[in-house]
Design a protein around this motif. Structure first.
Motif, PDB file in Angstrom:
ATOM      1  N   LEU A 178       9.826  -2.421  -0.382  1.00 27.17           N
ATOM      2  CA  LEU A 178       9.568  -3.774  -0.909  1.00 27.17           C
ATOM      3  C   LEU A 178       9.908  -3.815  -2.400  1.00 27.17           C
ATOM      4  N   ARG A 179       9.511  -2.773  -3.093  1.00 24.62           N
ATOM      5  CA  ARG A 179       9.756  -2.671  -4.535  1.00 24.62           C
ATOM      6  C   ARG A 179      11.252  -2.665  -4.825  1.00 24.62           C
ATOM      7  N   ASP A 180      12.011  -1.993  -3.938  1.00 26.87           N
ATOM      8  CA  ASP A 180      13.465  -1.907  -4.132  1.00 26.87           C
ATOM      9  C   ASP A 180      14.193  -3.136  -3.599  1.00 26.87           C
ATOM     10  N   GLY A 181      13.477  -4.098  -3.089  1.00 31.98           N
ATOM     11  CA  GLY A 181      14.121  -5.305  -2.566  1.00 31.98           C
ATOM     12  C   GLY A 181      14.825  -5.093  -1.237  1.00 31.98           C
ATOM     13  N   ARG A 182      14.479  -4.008  -0.534  1.00 31.29           N
ATOM     14  CA  ARG A 182      15.167  -3.738   0.743  1.00 31.29           C
ATOM     15  C   ARG A 182      14.457  -4.362   1.934  1.00 31.29           C
ATOM     16  N   ILE A 183      13.202  -4.757   1.747  1.00 32.17           N
ATOM     17  CA  ILE A 183      12.516  -5.563   2.765  1.00 32.17           C
ATOM     18  C   ILE A 183      11.814  -6.723   2.062  1.00 32.17           C
ATOM     19  N   ASP A 184      11.470  -7.746   2.842  1.00 31.23           N
ATOM     20  CA  ASP A 184      10.749  -8.896   2.287  1.00 31.23           C
ATOM     21  C   ASP A 184       9.243  -8.739   2.466  1.00 31.23           C
ATOM     22  N   CYS A 185       8.861  -8.091   3.566  1.00 31.48           N
ATOM     23  CA  CYS A 185       7.441  -8.001   3.940  1.00 31.48           C
ATOM     24  C   CYS A 185       7.190  -6.690   4.671  1.00 31.48           C
ATOM     25  N   PHE A 186       5.932  -6.285   4.669  1.00 28.36           N
ATOM     26  CA  PHE A 186       5.543  -5.217   5.598  1.00 28.36           C
ATOM     27  C   PHE A 186       4.184  -5.533   6.202  1.00 28.36           C
ATOM     28  N   PHE A 187       3.982  -5.033   7.410  1.00 29.47           N
ATOM     29  CA  PHE A 187       2.686  -5.139   8.088  1.00 29.47           C
ATOM     30  C   PHE A 187       1.934  -3.820   7.916  1.00 29.47           C
ATOM     31  N   TYR A 188       0.596  -3.924   7.804  1.00 24.80           N
ATOM     32  CA  TYR A 188      -0.219  -2.706   7.745  1.00 24.80           C
ATOM     33  C   TYR A 188      -1.621  -3.039   8.262  1.00 24.80           C
ATOM     34  N   THR A 189      -1.962  -2.523   9.436  1.00 23.86           N
ATOM     35  CA  THR A 189      -3.356  -2.629   9.909  1.00 23.86           C
ATOM     36  C   THR A 189      -4.118  -1.533   9.201  1.00 23.86           C
ATOM     37  N   VAL A 190      -4.892  -1.919   8.216  1.00 28.02           N
ATOM     38  CA  VAL A 190      -5.547  -0.911   7.376  1.00 28.02           C
ATOM     39  C   VAL A 190      -6.828  -1.493   6.804  1.00 28.02           C
ATOM     40  N   GLY A 191      -7.773  -0.618   6.491  1.00 28.96           N
ATOM     41  CA  GLY A 191      -9.036  -1.042   5.907  1.00 28.96           C
ATOM     42  C   GLY A 191      -8.817  -1.805   4.605  1.00 28.96           C
ATOM     43  N   ILE A 192      -9.741  -2.684   4.309  1.00 28.19           N
ATOM     44  CA  ILE A 192      -9.643  -3.532   3.121  1.00 28.19           C
ATOM     45  C   ILE A 192      -9.657  -2.666   1.857  1.00 28.19           C
ATOM     46  N   GLY A 193      -8.633  -2.851   1.029  1.00 29.64           N
ATOM     47  CA  GLY A 193      -8.541  -2.080  -0.210  1.00 29.64           C
ATOM     48  C   GLY A 193      -7.705  -0.819  -0.089  1.00 29.64           C
ATOM     49  N   GLY A 194      -6.939  -0.687   0.994  1.00 27.15           N
ATOM     50  CA  GLY A 194      -6.068   0.476   1.177  1.00 27.15           C
ATOM     51  C   GLY A 194      -5.138   0.667  -0.024  1.00 27.15           C
ATOM     52  N   ALA A 195      -4.957   1.948  -0.418  1.00 25.14           N
ATOM     53  CA  ALA A 195      -4.217   2.265  -1.646  1.00 25.14           C
ATOM     54  C   ALA A 195      -2.779   1.754  -1.634  1.00 25.14           C
ATOM     55  N   ALA A 196      -2.108   1.824  -0.485  1.00 26.13           N
ATOM     56  CA  ALA A 196      -0.699   1.404  -0.425  1.00 26.13           C
ATOM     57  C   ALA A 196      -0.552  -0.049  -0.874  1.00 26.13           C
ATOM     58  N   ILE A 197      -1.504  -0.887  -0.477  1.00 27.03           N
ATOM     59  CA  ILE A 197      -1.404  -2.315  -0.809  1.00 27.03           C
ATOM     60  C   ILE A 197      -1.884  -2.564  -2.239  1.00 27.03           C
ATOM     61  N   GLN A 198      -2.916  -1.845  -2.635  1.00 27.92           N
ATOM     62  CA  GLN A 198      -3.362  -1.978  -4.030  1.00 27.92           C
ATOM     63  C   GLN A 198      -2.236  -1.612  -4.987  1.00 27.92           C
ATOM     64  N   ASP A 199      -1.537  -0.529  -4.687  1.00 29.54           N
ATOM     65  CA  ASP A 199      -0.475  -0.072  -5.589  1.00 29.54           C
ATOM     66  C   ASP A 199       0.636  -1.103  -5.728  1.00 29.54           C
ATOM     67  N   ILE A 200       1.122  -1.609  -4.605  1.00 29.32           N
ATOM     68  CA  ILE A 200       2.244  -2.552  -4.681  1.00 29.32           C
ATOM     69  C   ILE A 200       1.799  -3.845  -5.378  1.00 29.32           C
ATOM     70  N   SER A 201       0.505  -4.170  -5.250  1.00 31.68           N
ATOM     71  CA  SER A 201       0.032  -5.412  -5.876  1.00 31.68           C
ATOM     72  C   SER A 201      -0.005  -5.300  -7.402  1.00 31.68           C
ATOM     73  N   THR A 202       0.056  -4.067  -7.901  1.00 27.36           N
ATOM     74  CA  THR A 202       0.047  -3.929  -9.360  1.00 27.36           C
ATOM     75  C   THR A 202       1.458  -3.956  -9.950  1.00 27.36           C
ATOM     76  N   THR A 203       2.466  -3.742  -9.096  1.00 22.79           N
ATOM     77  CA  THR A 203       3.842  -3.748  -9.633  1.00 22.79           C
ATOM     78  C   THR A 203       4.622  -4.987  -9.213  1.00 22.79           C
ATOM     79  N   ASN A 204       4.237  -5.608  -8.091  1.00 22.88           N
ATOM     80  CA  ASN A 204       4.997  -6.764  -7.589  1.00 22.88           C
ATOM     81  C   ASN A 204       4.092  -7.975  -7.453  1.00 22.88           C
ATOM     82  N   ASP A 205       4.738  -9.118  -7.508  1.00 23.87           N
ATOM     83  CA  ASP A 205       4.033 -10.367  -7.245  1.00 23.87           C
ATOM     84  C   ASP A 205       4.012 -10.510  -5.717  1.00 23.87           C
TER      85      ASP A 205
END
Ligand code: GLU
Length: 314
Positions: A178-205
């Motif tokens: 997503l960061r590299d612009g190679r996908i528009d979206c990703f799905f992730y069934t994960v507990g609330i506050g999962g690190a993968a999503i927290q991390d991307i939310s700090t670098t991307n809108d």
């Protein structure tokens, strides 16, 4: 694999007078930037520190479907897995059609896993249907993510091969795409506050897409393993409002191959250290006694049942 380690040599080396026996057990989890991995680690730490003759270790894996199949093959003793996958495995459905896991048992019901649909704000996606024509990661084969996403797509009449440009990488790799612009979206069934999503939310809108409405309500009504969860505003950077999201529940599982005493020991150790357990990850913060025994997908293991009965939870 369950290995009985007779520490005869060790006891000779330390000069102890008698041999000791210890059971080594492996817990299958998920990607290291998910929630299963830290939750598996927290469980292992509590049980190991309790010094009750068990040594638990965690393994990072491809997710729920992989975990259940690995338990079925005797390669894992315990595993985290999604409620939909556990139900389908126990009832010989979907990925387990004709190859059900009768011996599958639930040990602990844990946190909600909303189906996070994370999109770059530039993609202009604000509802599930907006993913049409977009480049979307639907999860690796073996993940629970893919299992849930394909069921939802089916409900919406979406063909993953033609209605979207599907990627199938592991959840841990999706934020970089997503960061590299190679996908528009990703799905992730994960507990609330999962690190993968927290991390991307700090670098991307990013946009966390609400998954609610008629199709999702119909799925929740029809199947016992789906539920809605609310992601509180502020959980992820730039997602300031609460978001209602369709999803599943995380379960800690094993099989009937694991004996009653062992499972009883694991569950009672966690219950005795519940505050520490909950403090290990924000996704566990709102667990209630009911969380442990509801929405389980497969019958409770007798050892777990004994621990809950003793704790007055059943
Ligand atoms: N629910 C995800 C899966 O089964 C894993 C989530 C996590 O690792 O926390 O694929």
């Amino acid at each position: 694999m369950k290995r009985l380690f007779i520490g005869l040599l060790a006891s000779l080396l330390v000069g102890a007078s008698s041999a000791f026996a210890q059971d080594f057990l492996t817990i299958g989890t998920g990607g290291v930037t998910g929630v299963y991995y830290p939750v598996g680690g927290a469980t292992a730490k509590i049980v190991n520190d309790a010094d009750v003759g068990l040594r638990l270790t965690v393994e990072s894996t491809g997710g729920s479907v992989f975990n259940i199949k690995a338990m079925q093959a005797g390669q894992l003793d315990l595993a985290l897995a999604q409620s939909d996958v556990v139900y389908q495995a126990f009832n010989s459905q979907e990925a387990f059609d004709g190859d059900g896991v009768d011996q599958l048992r639930t040990v602990m019901g844990l946190h909600p896993e909303p189906l996070h649909l994370v999109c770059d704000a530039s993609a202009g996606v604000s509802t599930f249907s907006d993913i049409a024509g977009k480049r979307v990661n639907i999860g690796n084969p073996g993940s629970g993510i893919r299992n849930t996403v394909l069921a939802v797509m089916d409900k919406f009449g979406f063909d993953p091969d033609s209605d979207i440009v599907a990627e199938s990488v592991r959840a841990a790799e999706a934020p970089d795409l997503l960061r590299d612009g190679r996908i528009d979206c990703f799905f992730y069934t994960v507990g609330i506050g999962g690190a993968a999503i927290q991390d991307i939310s700090t670098t991307n809108d990013i946009v966390l897409v609400p998954l609610e409405g008629a199709e999702f309500e119909a799925l929740v009504d029809e199947f016992p393993y789906y539920a809605f969860a609310t992601v509180p505003g502020g959980t992820y950077n730039g997602v300031d409002e609460d978001v209602t999201i369709f999803g599943v529940k995380a379960l800690f599982t094993t099989t009937t191959d694991l004996d009653e005493e062992t499972v009883y020991t694991i569950v009672s150790s966690v219950l005795a250290n519940l505050e520490d357990f909950q403090a290990t990850h924000p996704a566990l913060r709102n667990l209630t006694p009911e969380s442990f025994i509801q929405g389980l997908g497969a019958p409770l293991h007798p050892g777990a049942e004994r621990a809950y009965a003793e704790a007055g939870m059943m």
